[in-house]
Design an enzyme around this catalytic site. Structure first.
Site, PDB file in Angstrom:
ATOM      1  N   LYS A 108      13.591 -45.451   3.384  1.00  0.00           N
ATOM      2  CA  LYS A 108      12.442 -45.376   2.474  1.00  0.00           C
ATOM      3  C   LYS A 108      12.551 -46.450   1.388  1.00  0.00           C
ATOM      4  O   LYS A 108      13.580 -46.575   0.735  1.00  0.00           O
ATOM      5  CB  LYS A 108      12.340 -43.984   1.840  1.00  0.00           C
ATOM      6  CG  LYS A 108      11.084 -43.816   0.989  1.00  0.00           C
ATOM      7  CD  LYS A 108      10.814 -42.369   0.657  1.00  0.00           C
ATOM      8  CE  LYS A 108       9.618 -42.195  -0.252  1.00  0.00           C
ATOM      9  NZ  LYS A 108       8.365 -42.668   0.309  1.00  0.00           N
ATOM     10  N   HIS A 142      15.258 -38.474   0.384  1.00  0.00           N
ATOM     11  CA  HIS A 142      14.604 -39.069   1.557  1.00  0.00           C
ATOM     12  C   HIS A 142      15.602 -39.920   2.337  1.00  0.00           C
ATOM     13  O   HIS A 142      16.655 -40.300   1.826  1.00  0.00           O
ATOM     14  CB  HIS A 142      13.417 -39.954   1.139  1.00  0.00           C
ATOM     15  CG  HIS A 142      12.168 -39.176   0.855  1.00  0.00           C
ATOM     16  ND1 HIS A 142      11.894 -38.649  -0.389  1.00  0.00           N
ATOM     17  CD2 HIS A 142      11.126 -38.827   1.662  1.00  0.00           C
ATOM     18  CE1 HIS A 142      10.730 -38.010  -0.351  1.00  0.00           C
ATOM     19  NE2 HIS A 142      10.248 -38.090   0.884  1.00  0.00           N
TER      20      HIS A 142
HETATM   21  N1  NAD Z   1       1.321 -39.291   2.500  1.00  0.00           N
HETATM   22  C1  NAD Z   1       2.292 -38.762   3.242  1.00  0.00           C
HETATM   23  O1  NAD Z   1       2.305 -37.550   3.543  1.00  0.00           O
HETATM   24  C2  NAD Z   1       3.398 -39.639   3.745  1.00  0.00           C
HETATM   25  C3  NAD Z   1       4.378 -39.135   4.608  1.00  0.00           C
HETATM   26  C4  NAD Z   1       5.340 -39.995   5.118  1.00  0.00           C
HETATM   27  C5  NAD Z   1       5.322 -41.343   4.731  1.00  0.00           C
HETATM   28  N2  NAD Z   1       4.381 -41.776   3.858  1.00  0.00           N
HETATM   29  C6  NAD Z   1       4.279 -43.181   3.464  1.00  0.00           C
HETATM   30  O2  NAD Z   1       3.655 -43.889   4.524  1.00  0.00           O
HETATM   31  C7  NAD Z   1       4.146 -45.226   4.548  1.00  0.00           C
HETATM   32  C8  NAD Z   1       4.704 -45.542   5.928  1.00  0.00           C
HETATM   33  O3  NAD Z   1       5.840 -44.722   6.174  1.00  0.00           O
HETATM   34  P1  NAD Z   1       6.760 -44.954   7.455  1.00  0.00           P
HETATM   35  O4  NAD Z   1       7.945 -44.078   7.283  1.00  0.00           O
HETATM   36  O5  NAD Z   1       5.935 -44.840   8.691  1.00  0.00           O
HETATM   37  O6  NAD Z   1       7.179 -46.479   7.222  1.00  0.00           O
HETATM   38  P2  NAD Z   1       7.591 -47.560   8.316  1.00  0.00           P
HETATM   39  O7  NAD Z   1       8.243 -48.681   7.551  1.00  0.00           O
HETATM   40  O8  NAD Z   1       8.332 -46.922   9.433  1.00  0.00           O
HETATM   41  O9  NAD Z   1       6.192 -48.057   8.905  1.00  0.00           O
HETATM   42  C9  NAD Z   1       5.302 -48.904   8.247  1.00  0.00           C
HETATM   43  C10 NAD Z   1       4.601 -49.736   9.317  1.00  0.00           C
HETATM   44  O10 NAD Z   1       3.559 -50.497   8.687  1.00  0.00           O
HETATM   45  C11 NAD Z   1       3.597 -51.807   9.218  1.00  0.00           C
HETATM   46  N3  NAD Z   1       2.972 -52.733   8.276  1.00  0.00           N
HETATM   47  C12 NAD Z   1       3.518 -53.375   7.213  1.00  0.00           C
HETATM   48  N4  NAD Z   1       2.600 -54.126   6.601  1.00  0.00           N
HETATM   49  C13 NAD Z   1       1.440 -53.963   7.274  1.00  0.00           C
HETATM   50  C14 NAD Z   1       0.132 -54.461   7.106  1.00  0.00           C
HETATM   51  N5  NAD Z   1      -0.167 -55.311   6.125  1.00  0.00           N
HETATM   52  N6  NAD Z   1      -0.822 -54.062   7.989  1.00  0.00           N
HETATM   53  C15 NAD Z   1      -0.530 -53.208   8.985  1.00  0.00           C
HETATM   54  N7  NAD Z   1       0.702 -52.691   9.197  1.00  0.00           N
HETATM   55  C16 NAD Z   1       1.668 -53.059   8.339  1.00  0.00           C
HETATM   56  C17 NAD Z   1       5.083 -52.088   9.432  1.00  0.00           C
HETATM   57  O11 NAD Z   1       5.269 -53.163  10.365  1.00  0.00           O
HETATM   58  C18 NAD Z   1       5.552 -50.745   9.984  1.00  0.00           C
HETATM   59  O12 NAD Z   1       5.434 -50.678  11.398  1.00  0.00           O
HETATM   60  C19 NAD Z   1       5.173 -45.316   3.411  1.00  0.00           C
HETATM   61  O13 NAD Z   1       4.520 -45.788   2.253  1.00  0.00           O
HETATM   62  C20 NAD Z   1       5.604 -43.874   3.217  1.00  0.00           C
HETATM   63  O14 NAD Z   1       6.101 -43.605   1.922  1.00  0.00           O
HETATM   64  C21 NAD Z   1       3.426 -40.981   3.370  1.00  0.00           C
END
Ligand code: NAD
Length: 252
Positions: free
Chosen positions: A148, A144
């Site tokens: 991440k 990744h």
């Molecule tokens: N299930 C899936 O298919 C899948 C796919 C991609 C990513 N993910 C997961 O999704 C999550 C987000 O991924 P990303 O790449 O967008 O991360 P990222 O860090 O780019 O985005 C996360 C966002 O959440 C915000 N945030 C943090 N705490 C918060 C809270 N308490 N309330 C509201 N917002 C909050 C952050 O400010 C940020 O903008 C990660 O856990 C990642 O592993 C899952």
């Protein structure tokens, strides 16, 4: 009427993908976003804290960070709102809390929203017992992007769980062999994480036998697959009764 979505983590990498896909889909509408950081270009109101949000909605889609999970689940229970939970890296107690919430509301939790990974899981359930019986060792390698935070990926763990459930839960997981000096035990699934660059998500499941290997691979070329999976899940979850759902339910 479109499915009304509250998007938790709306300014993150995945949040932005989901909001841009939703703009092109007349069957869904983001009615509010929640994020700790400030962003721009949004066509919906954004709140720093989910508790401040009073917009009427059908489903919450969550792509945020584990820290906010307890508050998110409390809000969903208070408003009897289904949740598509995509955030990975939840602790054991958070996972238990989510399962308890699913006794009262609809929760769809999937570490990987892509159609490909979910079909691959079906294939693994067939293949793993046969190859394991034939003496093949099982290793999972995931790659990744450098941003991440959790490792190994939620998807790698879900793949390991899927394989282990097809093997009577008899295998243990190993993440690091550096402190060990012994032959590899057979009833073990090795899970390795690589971090770098901008890789959206690679997963290889390697079955290594005598003089041959079988590798089953999934490559995500963009985050769109996760975003469109989350939107499909939100459409599916609208109006659903309490329970724990999975992407397999959406795809069947
Ligand atoms: N299930 C899936 O298919 C899948 C796919 C991609 C990513 N993910 C997961 O999704 C999550 C987000 O991924 P990303 O790449 O967008 O991360 P990222 O860090 O780019 O985005 C996360 C966002 O959440 C915000 N945030 C943090 N705490 C918060 C809270 N308490 N309330 C509201 N917002 C909050 C952050 O400010 C940020 O903008 C990660 O856990 C990642 O592993 C899952």
């Amino acid at each position: 009427m479109p499915v009304r979505i509250i998007l938790n983590g709306c300014f993150g990498r995945m949040g932005q993908v989901v909001s841009s896909l939703a703009e092109k889909d007349e069957d869904v509408e983001i009615v509010a976003g929640i994020d700790r950081i400030t962003g721009s270009g949004n066509s919906f109101p954004v709140f720093k804290d989910i508790e401040e949000c009073e917009e009427a909605a059908d489903v919450i889609v969550d792509f945020s960070l584990p820290e906010g999970n307890d508050t998110l689940m409390e809000y969903a229970l208070k408003h009897s709102m289904p949740v598509v939970l995509c955030t990975t890296g939840l602790s054991e107690s958070q996972t238990e809390n989510v399962s308890k919430a699913a006794e009262k509301i609809a929760v769809l939790r999937s570490a990987n929203m892509s159609p490909g990974i979910n079909v691959l899981m079906k294939v693994l359930k067939e293949v793993a017992p046969v190859l394991s019986e034939a003496g093949f060792d099982i290793e999972i390698v995931e790659k990744h992007h450098r941003e991440k935070k959790d490792a190994p990926s939620g998807t790698a763990l879900a793949l390991a769980d899927c394989i282990n459930s097809a093997l009577d839960e008899s295998f243990s997981y190993v993440y690091d062999r550096s402190s060990r000096s012994e032959r590899r035990p057979s009833k073990e699934i090795g899970i390795s994480a690589v971090r770098g660059g901008t890789i959206p998500g690679d997963h290889d499941i390697i079955f290594a036998g005598e003089d041959e290997t079988v590798t089953i691979s999934h490559r995500a070329y963009s985050r769109k697959i996760f975003g469109s999976g989350a939107i499909a899940a939100a459409k599916f979850l609208k109006g659903k009764g309490a329970g724990m759902y999975s992407m397999a339910d959406v795809m069947s």
